[in-house]
Design a protein around this motif. Structure first.
Motif, PDB file in Angstrom:
ATOM      1  N   ILE A 223       6.968  -4.659  -7.963  1.00 32.20           N
ATOM      2  CA  ILE A 223       5.510  -4.466  -7.878  1.00 32.20           C
ATOM      3  C   ILE A 223       5.098  -3.237  -8.678  1.00 32.20           C
ATOM      4  CG2 ILE A 223       3.622  -3.836  -6.306  1.00 32.20           C
ATOM      5  CD1 ILE A 223       4.260  -6.765  -6.144  1.00 32.20           C
ATOM      6  N   VAL A 224       5.776  -2.120  -8.452  1.00 33.20           N
ATOM      7  CA  VAL A 224       5.432  -0.879  -9.164  1.00 33.20           C
ATOM      8  C   VAL A 224       5.610  -1.063 -10.669  1.00 33.20           C
ATOM      9  CG1 VAL A 224       5.990   1.567  -9.465  1.00 33.20           C
ATOM     10  CG2 VAL A 224       5.953   0.574  -7.175  1.00 33.20           C
ATOM     11  N   ASP A 225       6.718  -1.668 -11.086  1.00 35.02           N
ATOM     12  CA  ASP A 225       6.965  -1.884 -12.516  1.00 35.02           C
ATOM     13  C   ASP A 225       5.922  -2.804 -13.133  1.00 35.02           C
ATOM     14  OD1 ASP A 225       9.185  -0.271 -12.321  1.00 35.02           O
ATOM     15  OD2 ASP A 225      10.643  -1.921 -12.341  1.00 35.02           O
ATOM     16  N   THR A 226       5.516  -3.841 -12.409  1.00 35.07           N
ATOM     17  CA  THR A 226       4.511  -4.772 -12.927  1.00 35.07           C
ATOM     18  C   THR A 226       3.152  -4.086 -13.050  1.00 35.07           C
ATOM     19  OG1 THR A 226       5.725  -6.626 -11.955  1.00 35.07           O
ATOM     20  CG2 THR A 226       3.436  -7.031 -12.586  1.00 35.07           C
ATOM     21  N   VAL A 227       2.808  -3.251 -12.089  1.00 36.43           N
ATOM     22  CA  VAL A 227       1.560  -2.476 -12.166  1.00 36.43           C
ATOM     23  C   VAL A 227       1.587  -1.586 -13.413  1.00 36.43           C
ATOM     24  CG1 VAL A 227       0.264  -0.578 -11.083  1.00 36.43           C
ATOM     25  CG2 VAL A 227       0.991  -2.548  -9.711  1.00 36.43           C
ATOM     26  N   LYS A 228       2.687  -0.871 -13.609  1.00 36.72           N
ATOM     27  CA  LYS A 228       2.816  -0.003 -14.787  1.00 36.72           C
ATOM     28  C   LYS A 228       2.691  -0.799 -16.078  1.00 36.72           C
ATOM     29  CE  LYS A 228       5.814   3.424 -12.578  1.00 36.72           C
ATOM     30  NZ  LYS A 228       7.152   4.028 -12.586  1.00 36.72           N
ATOM     31  N   GLU A 229       3.353  -1.962 -16.136  1.00 43.24           N
ATOM     32  CA  GLU A 229       3.287  -2.811 -17.329  1.00 43.24           C
ATOM     33  C   GLU A 229       1.859  -3.271 -17.605  1.00 43.24           C
ATOM     34  OE1 GLU A 229       6.054  -6.055 -16.868  1.00 43.24           O
ATOM     35  OE2 GLU A 229       7.722  -4.665 -16.533  1.00 43.24           O
ATOM     36  N   CYS A 230       1.122  -3.613 -16.564  1.00 46.82           N
ATOM     37  CA  CYS A 230      -0.262  -4.049 -16.749  1.00 46.82           C
ATOM     38  C   CYS A 230      -1.136  -2.915 -17.277  1.00 46.82           C
ATOM     39  CB  CYS A 230      -0.829  -4.607 -15.446  1.00 46.82           C
ATOM     40  SG  CYS A 230      -0.241  -6.264 -15.066  1.00 46.82           S
TER      41      CYS A 230
ATOM     42  N   LYS B 227       0.835  -1.204   0.000  1.00 48.93           N
ATOM     43  CA  LYS B 227       0.000   0.000   0.000  1.00 48.93           C
ATOM     44  C   LYS B 227       0.869   1.254   0.000  1.00 48.93           C
ATOM     45  CE  LYS B 227      -3.540   2.341   2.804  1.00 48.93           C
ATOM     46  NZ  LYS B 227      -4.653   2.599   1.913  1.00 48.93           N
ATOM     47  N   GLU B 228       1.853   1.270   0.883  1.00 53.37           N
ATOM     48  CA  GLU B 228       2.721   2.446   1.002  1.00 53.37           C
ATOM     49  C   GLU B 228       3.477   2.730  -0.296  1.00 53.37           C
ATOM     50  OE1 GLU B 228       6.501   3.842   3.678  1.00 53.37           O
ATOM     51  OE2 GLU B 228       4.911   2.723   4.681  1.00 53.37           O
TER      52      GLU B 228
ATOM     53  N   ALA C 253       3.754   5.901  -5.420  1.00 52.31           N
ATOM     54  CA  ALA C 253       3.836   5.927  -6.879  1.00 52.31           C
ATOM     55  C   ALA C 253       2.629   6.633  -7.505  1.00 52.31           C
ATOM     56  CB  ALA C 253       3.949   4.503  -7.429  1.00 52.31           C
ATOM     57  N   GLY C 254       1.687   7.076  -6.675  1.00 50.84           N
ATOM     58  CA  GLY C 254       0.575   7.872  -7.170  1.00 50.84           C
ATOM     59  C   GLY C 254      -0.744   7.145  -7.338  1.00 50.84           C
ATOM     60  N   TYR C 255      -0.846   5.924  -6.844  1.00 56.00           N
ATOM     61  CA  TYR C 255      -2.084   5.159  -6.973  1.00 56.00           C
ATOM     62  C   TYR C 255      -2.916   5.258  -5.703  1.00 56.00           C
ATOM     63  CZ  TYR C 255       0.502   3.113 -10.858  1.00 56.00           C
ATOM     64  OH  TYR C 255       1.223   2.937 -12.014  1.00 56.00           O
ATOM     65  N   GLU C 256      -4.228   5.105  -5.847  1.00 55.49           N
ATOM     66  CA  GLU C 256      -5.124   4.988  -4.702  1.00 55.49           C
ATOM     67  C   GLU C 256      -5.241   3.499  -4.397  1.00 55.49           C
ATOM     68  OE1 GLU C 256      -9.768   5.877  -3.520  1.00 55.49           O
ATOM     69  OE2 GLU C 256      -8.864   7.012  -5.168  1.00 55.49           O
ATOM     70  N   VAL C 257      -5.010   3.111  -3.150  1.00 59.20           N
ATOM     71  CA  VAL C 257      -4.915   1.697  -2.810  1.00 59.20           C
ATOM     72  C   VAL C 257      -5.880   1.339  -1.684  1.00 59.20           C
ATOM     73  CG1 VAL C 257      -3.383  -0.150  -2.016  1.00 59.20           C
ATOM     74  CG2 VAL C 257      -2.484   1.677  -3.480  1.00 59.20           C
TER      75      VAL C 257
END
Length: 129
Positions: free
Chosen positions: A110-117, A19-20, A25-29
């Motif tokens: 995690i951040v990179d995978t989120v961006k890729e998705c 979450k942190e 990275a700018g997402y709402e979690v």
């Protein structure tokens, strides 16, 4: 407008760390350690992406992923599976997930995978925070 990410994991420590880092990275979690209706949880939060742990109390996250990917209202939402047992997941299949991250993971993974998705889903704006 920031993208919304729903994370389901039975480890409070993992939920807190993910979450942190994703909020930074700018997402709402939104985090959950349990849900009795994954589709309802996703739709109520209006999630743009879901991160599921593979091994959860009472159900495996792969089954939840399959439910999301076969439901007409949630099939378009990217799902990232995380697990400390990547070989088990490899042998059973991805359950339709869009990506997989093995535990323990580097937070940038995690951040990179989120961006890729988001990028694969055609969301260029939110792929590049």
């Amino acid at each position: 407008m920031s993208r919304k990410i729903l994370i389901l994991d039975d480890s409070e420590d993992i939920l807190e760390v993910m979450k942190e880092v994703l909020e930074m990275a700018g997402y709402e979690v939104k985090t959950l350690n349990y849900t009795d209706d994954i589709c309802k949880s996703v739709m109520t939060f209006n999630a743009d992406l879901v991160i599921l742990d593979y091994i959860l109390f009472g159900i495996n996250g792969g089954e939840l992923c399959h439910i999301l990917k076969t439901s007409a209202v949630t099939a378009h939402i990217p799902v990232i599976m995380v697990s400390a047992y990547p070989r088990v997941l490899e042998s059973l299949g991805s359950y339709g997930s869009d990506a997989f991250v093995a535990k323990p993971f580097n937070l940038t993974d995690i951040v990179d995978t989120v961006k890729e998705c988001f990028l694969k889903a055609g969301d260029i704006e939110h792929a590049d925070y």
